[in-house]
Design a protein around this motif. Structure first.
Motif, short mmCIF file in Angstrom:
data_model
loop_
_atom_site.label_atom_id
_atom_site.label_comp_id
_atom_site.label_asym_id
_atom_site.label_seq_id
_atom_site.Cartn_x
_atom_site.Cartn_y
_atom_site.Cartn_z
N UNK A 1 0.68 -1.21 0.00
CA UNK A 1 0.06 0.06 0.25
C UNK A 1 1.01 1.33 -0.01
N UNK A 2 1.95 1.32 0.95
CA UNK A 2 2.71 2.71 1.04
C UNK A 2 3.40 2.90 -0.16
N UNK A 3 4.09 1.87 -0.65
CA UNK A 3 4.85 2.22 -2.06
C UNK A 3 3.75 2.55 -3.24
N UNK A 4 2.76 1.56 -3.29
CA UNK A 4 1.75 2.00 -4.39
C UNK A 4 1.14 3.38 -4.32
N UNK A 5 0.81 3.84 -3.00
CA UNK A 5 0.49 5.41 -3.00
C UNK A 5 1.35 6.12 -3.55
N UNK A 6 2.59 6.05 -3.31
CA UNK A 6 3.72 7.02 -3.55
C UNK A 6 3.78 7.16 -5.13
N UNK A 7 3.90 5.87 -5.71
CA UNK A 7 4.06 5.74 -7.15
C UNK A 7 2.75 6.39 -7.85
N UNK A 8 1.54 5.94 -7.35
CA UNK A 8 0.32 6.20 -8.26
C UNK A 8 0.28 7.85 -8.01
N UNK A 9 0.48 8.15 -7.01
CA UNK A 9 0.53 9.94 -6.73
C UNK A 9 1.12 10.41 -7.93
N UNK A 10 2.42 10.18 -7.75
CA UNK A 10 3.64 10.67 -8.72
C UNK A 10 3.20 10.50 -10.03
N UNK A 11 2.66 9.32 -10.38
CA UNK A 11 2.04 9.11 -12.02
C UNK A 11 0.97 9.96 -12.27
N UNK A 12 -0.11 9.99 -11.27
CA UNK A 12 -1.21 11.00 -11.64
C UNK A 12 -0.91 12.44 -11.80
N UNK A 13 -0.09 12.83 -10.69
CA UNK A 13 0.21 14.39 -10.61
C UNK A 13 1.19 14.84 -10.93
N UNK A 14 2.20 14.02 -11.37
CA UNK A 14 3.48 14.44 -12.08
C UNK A 14 3.28 15.19 -13.19
N UNK A 15 3.88 16.29 -13.57
CA UNK A 15 3.70 17.08 -14.66
C UNK A 15 2.40 17.81 -14.74
N UNK A 16 1.73 17.92 -13.59
CA UNK A 16 -0.01 18.50 -13.48
C UNK A 16 -0.73 17.45 -14.26
N UNK A 17 -0.40 16.05 -14.28
CA UNK A 17 -1.17 15.22 -15.03
C UNK A 17 -1.01 15.43 -16.62
N UNK A 18 -0.22 16.16 -17.23
CA UNK A 18 0.04 16.52 -18.53
C UNK A 18 1.02 15.50 -19.11
N UNK A 19 0.84 14.19 -18.68
CA UNK A 19 1.74 13.38 -19.44
C UNK A 19 1.01 12.25 -20.18
N UNK A 20 1.58 11.85 -21.08
CA UNK A 20 0.73 10.96 -22.09
C UNK A 20 0.79 9.55 -21.33
N UNK A 21 1.62 9.35 -20.33
CA UNK A 21 1.77 8.17 -19.32
C UNK A 21 1.23 8.45 -18.08
N UNK A 22 0.40 9.54 -17.95
CA UNK A 22 -0.36 9.88 -16.43
C UNK A 22 -1.24 8.85 -16.22
N UNK A 23 -1.13 8.28 -15.10
CA UNK A 23 -2.23 7.46 -14.42
C UNK A 23 -3.53 8.25 -14.25
N UNK A 24 -4.63 7.82 -14.62
CA UNK A 24 -5.85 8.90 -14.93
C UNK A 24 -6.79 7.91 -13.85
N UNK A 25 -7.27 6.52 -14.45
CA UNK A 25 -8.25 6.03 -13.87
C UNK A 25 -7.37 5.00 -12.92
N UNK A 26 -7.93 5.15 -11.55
CA UNK A 26 -7.44 4.14 -10.65
C UNK A 26 -8.51 3.21 -10.06
#
Ligand code: NAD
Length: 488
Positions: free
Chosen positions: A262-287
């Motif tokens: 859970x802890x690792x997943x939270x950190x990684x998912x948050x970085x993916x969704x909000x990195x570059x303000x979500x403006x990445x073509x590889x940003x996680x969007x639907x969790x």
């Protein structure tokens, strides 16, 4: 106010276009420069120069061509901070994100330095008695790249170093929203002293794109941007006889299984969704959580609230603004739509503001829960700092949900079960798969493998695909008779 120029035939020249747009700092609306809206005449001049440049460049041995890339790597490294600052100013991302993007660009330059090995052909002796057959790779000619706003420096480098190493001449068309970075990099590349016409840059938007797609000298087009434009570029380029690779939009799903860390997943998912303000073509969007989700939901909400938003050059800032006021209002409307469809806001980022940057295009990190999976929001690329959090009962249902989507850029799973990970890898319909990884961005040796509406074409950017894209194969079958030989 500086008006940007085109780079054609080894010189900075004024655009023929009369109109221009402002290049704006998204954190405070400062106007950084004016970018001309180029015309078909600009493209014709660049294509003419590139066609001339190609003749000398293709005759330059590949081992010599890559020497320019070795130098380019050093130039980019020496100017990394300066380039990264320009990226922050025009795109809004953080300094760390900007540097990371340029490091990815440099990795592609390094990889393309291996072109002498990657471009080698094949040889079969005696395909029939006394007859040999071989295949060699030759450059296409003039190639061009049409880039999006979200990685002002990196994306051109998925293509440019390979194109040059393979002996093609090149035209860069940066996004008109962020033209400063590639203008700066081309300025730095003048130190390479490439033969005239080998490298060109034309500023502008749609008119320049259409002219590139129509010009007879241009043989290869690499496009990255939204799916609607990717489709247009692919169809029009093909209609004009060009080789096209067109990377499109995305809506990236991530499954979190109950056995995930859970802890690792939270950190990684948050970085993916909000990195570059979500403006990445590889940003996680639907969790998508499967099974019990109370812990992960709580963790995600806590971490999101702690995230610091602001101007990308300020200390400790983790997320910058979105690219434009239009983009901000589009994202806010999508959040509103999700609410109307029945979603609930766990974290509402719509009304935050950043002290000292009150006019910036900021949207704070947002989580919207329980949107209907068949609704509009679930299907639309948001391209902003918004997580849609949904809950599904089984792995099979979660994978089936992913596979009915239009896009196929990336899909990820978080689990400690090898069996489920393997099933996901095998069944998920996306070209870039993450297993306990939140941004499955292929390194330079691998192709950037979008599927479905995330990619139109056959050969992707980066790695060996790029070498194949930027070369055409020539097969030679030859016979030499004994009686033609002089006796020595
Ligand atoms: P965009 O499609 O608006 O613009 C991309 C390029 O196309 C720009 O250079 C622009 O000048 C040109 N363009 C825009 N409209 C055009 C038209 N009607 N006709 C011809 N040319 C046109 O994309 P964007 O907003 O700059 O970038 C964001 C999009 O790019 C998102 O959808 C994102 O997912 C996608 N993207 C995809 C990848 C990938 O690898 N698949 C990578 C980065 C970004």
């Amino acid at each position: 106010m500086e008006k940007l120029k085109n780079y054609i035939n080894g010189q900075w020249v004024d655009s023929r276009g009369k109109d221009s747009l402002s290049v704006v700092n998204p954190a405070n609306q400062d106007i950084l420069a004016k970018v001309p809206q180029g015309t078909a005449a600009d493209v014709a001049a660049a294509a003419e120069a590139a066609q001339q440049g190609f003749q000398e460049w293709r005759a330059t041995p590949v081992s010599k061509r890559v020497q320019y890339l070795f130098k380019l790597k050093t130039i980019l490294e020496d100017n990394l901070d300066d380039i990264a600052r320009t990226i922050v100013l025009e795109s809004g991302k953080t300094f760390i994100e900007a540097k990371a993007e340029m490091i990815r660009a440099i990795e592609n330059v390094e990889n393309a330095c291996g072109t002498p090995a990657m471009i080698q052909g094949e040889f079969s002796e005696d395909i029939a008695k006394g007859i040999d057959e071989y295949m060699i790779r030759q450059p296409l000619g003039v190639c061009a790249c049409i880039a999006p706003f979200n990685f002002p420096g990196m994306i051109t480098f998925w293509f440019l170093p390979y194109a040059l190493a393979c002996g093609n001449s090149y035209i860069i068309k940066p996004s008109e929203k962020v033209p400063l970075t590639m203008t700066k990099i081309v300025g730095l590349m003048e130190q390479l002293d490439l033969p005239k016409g080998v490298l060109n840059l034309v500023q502008g938007g749609r008119d320049v794109v259409d002219a590139l797609l129509e010009h007879p000298y241009i043989k290869g087009i690499s496009f990255v941007g939204s799916s609607a434009v990717a489709r247009h570029v692919y169809a029009k380029g093909a209609a004009h006889g060009k080789r096209v690779q067109a990377q499109g939009g995305a809506k990236n799903p991530v499954i979190i299984l109950p056995d995930a860390d859970i802890d690792m997943t939270t950190q990684i998912v948050i970085d993916s969704v909000y990195g570059c303000a979500g403006q990445r073509c590889l940003a996680a969007s639907t969790i998508i959580t499967v099974g019990d989700h109370s812990n992960i939901t709580e963790n995600l909400v806590e971490s999101v609230k702690a995230r610091k938003t602001g101007f990308g050059l300020d200390q400790d800032v983790q997320m910058g603004p979105v690219i434009s006021a239009d983009s901000k209002s589009r994202i806010n409307s999508l959040i509103e739509q999700g609410l109307q469809e029945g979603g609930r806001l766990l974290v509402d980022g719509r009304n935050g503001s950043v002290e000292g940057y009150e006019t910036g295009n900021f949207i704070m990190p947002t989580i919207i829960e329980d949107i209907p999976l068949t609704g509009q929001l679930a299907e639309t690329e948001i391209f902003g700092p918004v997580m849609s959090l949904v809950h599904i009962n089984t792995v099979d249902e979660a994978i089936a949900y992913i596979n009915q989507g239009r896009y196929g850029n990336m899909a990820c799973v978080f689990t400690s079960s090898g069996l489920n990970a393997r099933k996901f890898r095998h069944e998920a319909e996306a070209g870039n798969i993450g297993i306990n990884i939140g941004v499955a961005a292929p390194v330079a040796q691998f192709p950037f493998s979008g599927w479905k509406e995330s990619f139109y074409g056959d050969l992707h950017g980066q790695g060996k695909h790029a070498i194949e894209f930027f070369t055409q194969t020539k097969v030679v079958i030859e016979r030499w008779l004994k009686e033609w030989s002089r006796k020595f």
